[in-house]
Design a protein around this motif. Sequence first.
Motif, short mmCIF file in Angstrom:
data_model
loop_
_atom_site.label_atom_id
_atom_site.label_comp_id
_atom_site.label_asym_id
_atom_site.label_seq_id
_atom_site.Cartn_x
_atom_site.Cartn_y
_atom_site.Cartn_z
N ASN A 111 0.83 -1.20 0.00
CA ASN A 111 0.00 0.00 0.00
C ASN A 111 0.86 1.24 0.00
O ASN A 111 1.99 1.23 0.48
CB ASN A 111 -0.90 0.04 1.23
N PHE A 112 0.29 2.32 -0.52
CA PHE A 112 0.95 3.61 -0.41
C PHE A 112 0.76 4.13 1.00
O PHE A 112 -0.33 4.03 1.57
CB PHE A 112 0.35 4.63 -1.38
N VAL A 113 1.82 4.67 1.58
CA VAL A 113 1.76 5.29 2.91
C VAL A 113 2.65 6.52 2.90
O VAL A 113 3.48 6.70 2.01
CB VAL A 113 2.23 4.33 4.03
N MET A 114 2.47 7.35 3.90
CA MET A 114 3.37 8.48 4.08
C MET A 114 4.66 7.96 4.70
O MET A 114 4.61 7.10 5.60
CB MET A 114 2.72 9.53 4.98
N LYS A 115 5.78 8.44 4.24
CA LYS A 115 7.06 8.01 4.80
C LYS A 115 7.12 8.25 6.30
O LYS A 115 7.70 7.46 7.04
CB LYS A 115 8.23 8.74 4.12
#
Length: 67
Positions: A52-56
């Motif tokens: 999934n895309f996440v914030m770093k």
Amino acid sequence: MKTIQEIIAKLNYLNGNSKNMSSSQWLYEIEKYEDLFCNHPDADDTCTYKGNFVMKSDVSVEDYLNQ
């Protein structure tokens, strides 16, 4: 302009629910949100974690390396 968090939430949703949509609708939506993602000034603050895309900022280096 949508926030990067809104964009990645929608991309994660679309990737998880592709079987529940017609292929033409899914392609239309994914293209739209991928374009928004690629052109967003905060896209560099994201990464993928466990598919999934996440914030770093939401994932530690240790978590990322051990996924």
